[in-house]
Every structure is written in structure tokens, then in C-alpha cells.
Design an enzyme around this catalytic site. Structure first.
Site, short mmCIF file in Angstrom:
data_model
loop_
_atom_site.label_atom_id
_atom_site.label_comp_id
_atom_site.label_asym_id
_atom_site.label_seq_id
_atom_site.Cartn_x
_atom_site.Cartn_y
_atom_site.Cartn_z
N ASP A 477 53.52 18.86 61.81
CA ASP A 477 52.99 18.41 63.10
C ASP A 477 53.22 16.91 63.13
O ASP A 477 52.48 16.15 62.52
CB ASP A 477 51.51 18.76 63.21
CG ASP A 477 50.86 18.20 64.47
OD1 ASP A 477 51.57 17.55 65.27
OD2 ASP A 477 49.64 18.39 64.65
N ASN A 479 53.15 15.00 65.78
CA ASN A 479 52.45 14.36 66.90
C ASN A 479 53.40 13.49 67.72
O ASN A 479 53.02 12.42 68.21
CB ASN A 479 51.26 13.54 66.37
CG ASN A 479 50.01 14.38 66.22
OD1 ASN A 479 49.62 15.10 67.14
ND2 ASN A 479 49.37 14.30 65.07
#
Length: 592
Positions: A477, A479
Site C-alpha cells: 500500500d 498511498n
């Protein structure tokens, strides 16, 4: 011969007092085989333990290894005498007649190969595997260092249609060798009954399964489950253990968001194809905050944010993907130890965990043990590596030009998990699996760029040191949306100084530089989905599986749920999906 045996049993039963069926079957079992006395004795440890069942009471003795055998035998005999004395006093207090004659001391002896073991022999030598402990008229077969469960637990929450995976740890044995038998209670369970207590009647349970993992059906709803499991090491077995579920099986949520995806992953891939998953499973420490319940996920039913409920969904989803490599983010430490590890181990995967400093969650990487073996791990905390490792000195010097940005970066506990695996089908071929979860703040693009710069430098270095030429599979992840600097750094290997992310948090934390990657441009194996994170306030692509296109090629990308499916309950998480992220799943093939 069978007629003679039948006649003998008939005469035998006539001479017995009026026993219940259960008592008679127990007596018959004792005739057929001796009960076990389990001895745990390891070199270098001062103590040994002796465990056996006597007169319905479980005895567990802790004795010195260098103690003479006679002291243990005397202790057992004296313990029986004390119990008999207590029983007489109890009868007297109830007005019953007390016998005047003192009971004869119970004879306690140990035999090996038919010969009595001298009482002067030390415990460490006396208690041999296969010896026989005689306590009065009862004989026990001594099992030294027999396979034994050190941990045996059932999950608290049981849902119909979702796998039940016991948490098991075995000493002197192998979980894969153990034997399992599942039972369903015949009568529906009521909450007033004592939790985890088995029925006293053998007829109260019906066998429903004999595998390590049991998937309850709708017929099991409202009934408790019982597991009888025998620890084993090959053909050698230990004492069986019975586990009874705390509560009854409950109805599941029906169709889940991942069910349709499982149609594409019904079986494990054949070599040389490797199935990879990257998934932020939403840590419990974030799902249970007031902010999550009232601001981030107010549309989600409160019970669907509970950890026990979500774990059922997560385990079923991951098991159904039949993956070879799984990279997870936001993994609570307790979830990794107590839930994911036993569940995925039952489905053939081993795992490694990297906890995030100052947090109770972190990164987990699992791999299929029939396809890979673990070579080594090279995990780092990115801020610590930046400030202390000489290879990052140039980047640290550039970041230090802005003290505010430098401090913000060094305060982050973001980690990089690096795992090297070897292909068991082709020994010598290795793969580097990287897993990370970058800084979360929407205005933290500059922080994420520096974090990724450190990560890529570290990966380039460890690959050249540990497994030169090994392909990189980089999951996480990040972001970062596809227009972010992090994506450009990964896919183009360079970010220019004028990129907007360098000033993403305002002029006071701006830091412009050209950032180069030591790793050639990578490919996003799952393309650029419209969303991998879908909440009320944001929908976008934040998660990726990056590969080196000259080493691996994409064979299949498992389709993500449709917008209609995702928005059935408005957004994620929901009663049909355990996280605000969606798992990325793809099949990769080694290049020739």
C-alpha cells in the site's frame, strides 16, 4: 474363534456389576491398551515432567532429572494414601462408617523390558520410552518426549461457510502429521450453558469432519463444534486433546465481495506460474477507534468492524485465492500470531512478520512451502536506515536542507519487509519479495518519495549481495495514486526536481531534488485499477504489485469487484468485505 471370543465376552460381562454403557466401554478400552504416562525430559534442563491420569484426576509432576527414581515412586504412593485418608474423613463427616484398618500402601513400580527399574537409578535414565509404570493394579505405558500440543485453541467466532482453523503448536511432532476429528453437538447450544464445556454424554456429538480445517454448513448453525486432535510425529502419536467451541456456529453474511473472484482462483497454479496477492487488511487498532466508527466508516455496521467477524472474512478470502505469495499490510501482531499464521499454515503457507516500530501492527509475507523455501530476511525501518546507513548519506544530505521535512521523515516508523525465497522446483532460482506500507497523509507525497528512495536503494543493495540477478516482486500500500511521484519513480526510475510532490505539504517543507532509482523501471502487474481503496471520502488506486518485466510476465490479473458490487453497502469496509482496501491478485510467470 470369533464364537469363542463372543462367549468369553458374554461370560465376562455377566460377572461385572451393573455398568453403564459408557463405563463398560471405558473398561473395555483399558483392557485393550494401557493408559499413557507422558514424560518430558530434555538434555540441559534440570527438571522433567511426568503426566498421567489416576482415579479420574490428572497428575502433573515436576521433578529433578538427577533425583533417584525411588523418590518419585514414593511421592506417587504417598499421594494416593493422602487421598484415601481424605476420603475416609469425608465419609466420617457424612456419618458413614469409617474402617478401622489402615489401607495398604499402594505399590508403585517402574519396569523396562519386563525388569523392574532399581529405585537408585536417576530420573533422567529411568523414564525410558516404552517402559511401564505400575500404580497398584493400573499400568501405564511411558511415552518419553511424545508429540504433545503446547497450544490448542479454537477461534471464538464461527460462521457458516467460513473455515474454522484451530491454532495448534506441537512439541516433538509435526502439525501436518496430526489427526483430526470434528463433531457437531446434537442439541442446539444455549448461551446459559458453560462456555467450552463438552457434553457428559458420548451420544451428544455427531462426527462431521476429519480434516485439519472444517467449514461449517448451514446445518451447523446454532450448534457448537468439538475437535478431537491427536498430536503426531509420523506414525508416533501422543495424547489426544479435545477442544469445544465457546459459542455456537452463527449464520454468515451471505455473498461476499470476494466470492466471484474465487472463481478465477479455484486451484493452486502449476509451476512455473506464481500467484501473488497484496492486501491492506485494515488493522484492528484503526478499525476500532471512535474516528473510524463515526467519521471514516459510519456507514459500516458496528459488528462488521469487530475483529472476530472480520477475521473470518479475511481468512476465507485469502484461502480462496490459493496464492503462492501473500503480502499483507496493517497486520495486528496478535492477528498474525493467533489467527493468520494457524489458518494459512493449514492451507500450506509459512509466514514472516515485521512489526512497525512504536505500533502494534506491521507487515506479513506468506509463501507456499511446497513451492518455496525461505532463504533470508532483510527488513529495515526506512527512517532509521536513512539516518544511519552510509549508502543513504547523499539522500540524507539533500533532505537535511529542510529541517522540518527531515524531522517529519525521521519520526515515521514506516518499514520495508524484504524476503528472499528459493524456487523448490528449480533450485538456485531465487526471488526477492518486498512489502511496504508508505506514509498515509494525503499531503505527504514528499515524505513518501524519500521513503521510496531509501527502499529502492536498500533493495538494489541486498539483491546484489544476497542473490544477484534475482527478480524483484514489490508489493504494498504505497498511498500513492498513479500521478504521484512514487509511481513515477517506480515506473520510470527517476523523479525530476519540479514534480509537485516535492512541495506537497507546503513551502515550509518543500525540498526539490532529482531522485533516481537504482532499480530499472518496474511494471505494475495489475495495471492501474480505478480504485483499490473505496471509502465514502476517497476512491482511488493506492495499492500495487510491481515486477521487473525482463524477468517475469503477467499471465492473469484477477478482476476487481465491479462498482455495483463495491457500493452494495455504500462503501468499504462492509458486512461483505473486511477492509477499506481491495486485494490485488495476479498470476506471474518466470521468463525463460
Amino acid at each position: 474363534m470369533l464364537n469363542h471370543l463372543s462367549t468369553a465376552l458374554t461370560l465376562f460381562t455377566r460377572r461385572l456389576p451393573a455398568f453403564s454403557p459408557r463405563t463398560f466401554s471405558g473398561a473395555l478400552r483399558r483392557l485393550c491398551r494401557m493408559e499413557a504416562a507422558v514424560v518430558r525430559c530434555l538434555p540441559g534442563e534440570p527438571k522433567l515432567t511426568i503426566s498421567f491420569c489416576l482415579q479420574g484426576s490428572h497428575k502433573h509432576m515436576l521433578r529433578n532429572q538427577d533425583e533417584p527414581l525411588g523418590k518419585v515412586l514414593a511421592r506417587i504412593s504417598n499421594g494416593i494414601a493422602k487421598n484415601q485418608s481424605k476420603a475416609k474423613k469425608s465419609k466420617k463427616n457424612r456419618g458413614q462408617e469409617q474402617l478401622d484398618e489402615a489401607a495398604e500402601p499402594t505399590v508403585v513400580k517402574l519396569f523396562y523390558d519386563g525388569e523392574e527399574v532399581p529405585e537408585t537409578v536417576l530420573n533422567a535414565e529411568a523414564w525410558q520410552d516404552g517402559s511401564v509404570l505400575q500404580v497398584g493394579d493400573v499400568k501405564y505405558s511411558v511415552q518419553r518426549n511424545a508429540p504433545t500440543f503446547t497450544t490448542a485453541e479454537l477461534p471464538v467466532s464461527l460462521l457458516a461457510g467460513f473455515p474454522v482453523c484451530p491454532k495448534l503448536e506441537v512439541e516433538f511432532g509435526n502439525v501436518q502429521d496430526c489427526e483430526f476429528t470434528w463433531f457437531r453437538e446434537n442439541c442446539p447450544h444455549t448461551r446459559s450453558e458453560a462456555p467450552g464445556k463438552a457434553s457428559d454424554q458420548d451420544s451428544g456429538w455427531t462426527q462431521v469432519g476429519c480434516e485439519r480445517v472444517y467449514i461449517p454448513s448451514n446445518q451447523d448453525i446454532s450448534f457448537r463444534l468439538k475437535l478431537s486432535c491427536t498430536p503426531k510425529d509420523g506414525s508416533r502419536g501422543g495424547l489426544a486433546k479435545e477442544l469445544v467451541s465457546v459459542g455456537a456456529v452463527e449464520a454468515g453474511p451471505g455473498v461476499c465481495l470476494f466470492d466471484n473472484r474465487h472463481a478465477f482462483t479455484a486451484k493452486v497454479t502449476d509451476w512455473p506460474t506464481v500467484r501473488v496477492v497484496s492486501y491492506n487488511i485494515l488493522a484492528d487498532i484503526y478499525a476500532q477507534t471512535d474516528l473510524s466508527k463515526t467519521v471514516l466508516y459510519p456507514y459500516c455496521a458496528p459488528y462488521a468492524l469487530q475483529l472476530d467477524y472480520r477475521q473470518n472474512l479475511i481468512k476465507k478470502e485469502l484461502a480462496g485465492y490459493n496464492c503462492d505469495i501473500i503480502c499483507l499490510q496493517e497486520v495486528d501482531k496478535g492477528v498474525y500470531v493467533d489467527s493468520l499464521t494457524p489458518a494459512l499454515d493449514a492451507f500450506g503457507l509459512n509466514g514472516v512478520f515485521k512489526v512497525k516500530e512504536k505500533q502494534h501492527e506491521g507487515l506479513a509475507t506468506f509463501y507456499r512451502r511446497s513451492k518455496f523455501r525461505l532463504l533470508s530476511s532483510h527488513d529495515i525501518m526506512l527512517s532509521e536506515a536513512l539516518s544511519s546507513d552510509a549508502m543513504h548519506a547523499e539522500l540524507l544530505e539533500k533532505v537535511s536542507a529542510n529541517g522540518a521535512l527531515k524531522n517529519k521523515i525521521l519520526q515515521r516508523s514506516t518499514s520495508l519487509q524484504v524476503t528472499f525465497l528459493e524456487d523448490l522446483n528449480k533450485p538456485g532460482r531465487k526471488v526477492c519479495v518486498a512489502n511496504t506500507h508508505l506514509y498515509w497523509h494525503p499531503k505527504g507525497g514528499n515524505v513518501r518519495l524519500v521513503q521510496m528512495g531509501v527502499a529502492l536503494k536498500h533493495l538494489s543493495h541486498v539483491i546484489s549481495e544476497v542473490a544477484p540477478g534475482a527478480p524483484l516482486v514489490f508489493c504494498g500500500d504505497f498511498n500513492s495514486t498513479p500521478n504521484a511521484g512514487v509511481f513515477q519513480l517506480l515506473s520510470e526510475a527517476v523523479v525530476p526536481p519540479q514534480h509537485a510532490d516535492w512541495s506537497s505539504s507546503g513551502p515550509e517543507e518543500s525540498c526539490s531534488m532529482e531522485l533516481l532509482s537504482d532499480i530499472p523501471p518496474l511494471l505494475s502487474a495489475c495495471g492501474l485499477p480505478a480504485y483499490t481503496n473505496y471509502v465514502r471520502g476517497f476512491q482511488g488506486c493506492l495499492d500495487y504489485i510491481f515486477i521487473q518485466p525482463d524477468c517475469m510476465q503477467v499471465e492473469q490479473v484477477i478482476p476487481l469487484p465491479s462498482l455495483e458490487e463495491v457500493t452494495t453497502y455504500e462503501a468499504l469496509p462492509s458486512v461483505a468485505h473486511p477492509s477499506d482496501h481491495i486485494a490485488l491478485v495476479c498470476d506471474l510467470r518466470w521468463n525463460p
